[in-house]
Scaffold this active site. Sequence first.
Site, PDB file in Angstrom:
ATOM      1  N   HIS A 144       0.870   5.152   1.030  1.00 18.82           N
ATOM      2  CA  HIS A 144       0.173   6.180   1.806  1.00 18.82           C
ATOM      3  C   HIS A 144       0.216   7.505   1.045  1.00 18.82           C
ATOM      4  O   HIS A 144       1.283   7.912   0.562  1.00 18.82           O
ATOM      5  CB  HIS A 144       0.879   6.426   3.142  1.00 18.82           C
ATOM      6  CG  HIS A 144       0.867   5.274   4.094  1.00 18.82           C
ATOM      7  ND1 HIS A 144       0.004   5.223   5.164  1.00 18.82           N
ATOM      8  CD2 HIS A 144       1.616   4.150   4.161  1.00 18.82           C
ATOM      9  CE1 HIS A 144       0.235   4.109   5.862  1.00 18.82           C
ATOM     10  NE2 HIS A 144       1.212   3.441   5.271  1.00 18.82           N
ATOM     11  N   HIS A 195       0.858  -1.194   0.000  1.00 19.39           N
ATOM     12  CA  HIS A 195       0.000   0.000   0.000  1.00 19.39           C
ATOM     13  C   HIS A 195       0.885   1.231   0.000  1.00 19.39           C
ATOM     14  O   HIS A 195       1.971   1.238   0.565  1.00 19.39           O
ATOM     15  CB  HIS A 195      -0.967   0.015   1.180  1.00 19.39           C
ATOM     16  CG  HIS A 195      -0.321  -0.202   2.507  1.00 19.39           C
ATOM     17  ND1 HIS A 195       0.051  -1.447   2.959  1.00 19.39           N
ATOM     18  CD2 HIS A 195       0.035   0.660   3.483  1.00 19.39           C
ATOM     19  CE1 HIS A 195       0.606  -1.342   4.154  1.00 19.39           C
ATOM     20  NE2 HIS A 195       0.618  -0.058   4.490  1.00 19.39           N
TER      21      HIS A 195
HETATM   22  P1  AMP Z   1       1.631   0.476   7.386  1.00 22.26           P
HETATM   23  O1  AMP Z   1       2.105   0.778   8.782  1.00 22.26           O
HETATM   24  O2  AMP Z   1       2.433   1.151   6.330  1.00 22.26           O
HETATM   25  O3  AMP Z   1       1.497  -1.015   7.159  1.00 22.26           O
HETATM   26  O4  AMP Z   1       0.206   1.124   7.293  1.00 22.26           O
HETATM   27  C1  AMP Z   1      -0.976   0.457   7.559  1.00 22.26           C
HETATM   28  C2  AMP Z   1      -2.051   1.515   7.598  1.00 22.26           C
HETATM   29  O5  AMP Z   1      -3.300   0.892   7.400  1.00 22.26           O
HETATM   30  C3  AMP Z   1      -2.143   2.285   8.930  1.00 22.26           C
HETATM   31  O6  AMP Z   1      -2.000   3.674   8.656  1.00 22.26           O
HETATM   32  C4  AMP Z   1      -3.532   1.924   9.453  1.00 22.26           C
HETATM   33  O7  AMP Z   1      -4.144   3.012  10.099  1.00 22.26           O
HETATM   34  C5  AMP Z   1      -4.258   1.525   8.193  1.00 22.26           C
HETATM   35  N1  AMP Z   1      -5.324   0.547   8.343  1.00 22.26           N
HETATM   36  C6  AMP Z   1      -5.255  -0.654   8.943  1.00 22.26           C
HETATM   37  N2  AMP Z   1      -6.421  -1.309   8.855  1.00 22.26           N
HETATM   38  C7  AMP Z   1      -7.265  -0.486   8.171  1.00 22.26           C
HETATM   39  C8  AMP Z   1      -8.618  -0.582   7.754  1.00 22.26           C
HETATM   40  N3  AMP Z   1      -9.359  -1.647   8.025  1.00 22.26           N
HETATM   41  N4  AMP Z   1      -9.157   0.454   7.068  1.00 22.26           N
HETATM   42  C9  AMP Z   1      -8.418   1.550   6.789  1.00 22.26           C
HETATM   43  N5  AMP Z   1      -7.122   1.694   7.150  1.00 22.26           N
HETATM   44  C10 AMP Z   1      -6.561   0.698   7.829  1.00 22.26           C
END
Ligand code: AMP
Length: 134
Positions: free
Chosen positions: A101, A99
Amino acid sequence: MSDCIFCMIAKGEIPSNTIFENDNFRVILDNGPATKGHALVLPKNHYADLFEIPEDVVAEAAKVAKTVAGKMKEKLGCDGLNLVQNNGAIAGQTVMHFHLHIIPRYEDDGQRILWKPSSPSAEELVEIKNQIVG
Ligand code: AMP
Ligand code: ZN
């Protein structure tokens, strides 16, 4: 990956706040946002990280991010924007589905997306360069 939360979200099997969608991607609002509008570009196919995702797919992710970034500027009036992409737990990745950001930035948003700079010598930098390109 049947147990991957981002697979389920990207394929629309569980609800999300979707702000962009095409055949290969869904862009959703992060549910723990750093700033107003913090979004995640999710490929609909499962790739764990940058090492796994094919070149053409990551190239399309960048295009999608550019489209959404334009919307952020136009509709949210952000003053700047960070693209952040974590790979591996050591780098802060918590969901093991690639993903990207998109983090709109605002004056006085109180966020810090920074690192602590170090001071390598010129020789050390050359050694690292040689290690990478050699
Ligand atoms: P990372 O630390 O780069 O793996 O980022 C994961 C991101 O996903 C974090 O910013 C979380 O807040 C976000 N996240 C996790 N679960 C969900 C969800 N169900 N819906 C939306 N965002 C999510
Ligand atoms: Zn997945």
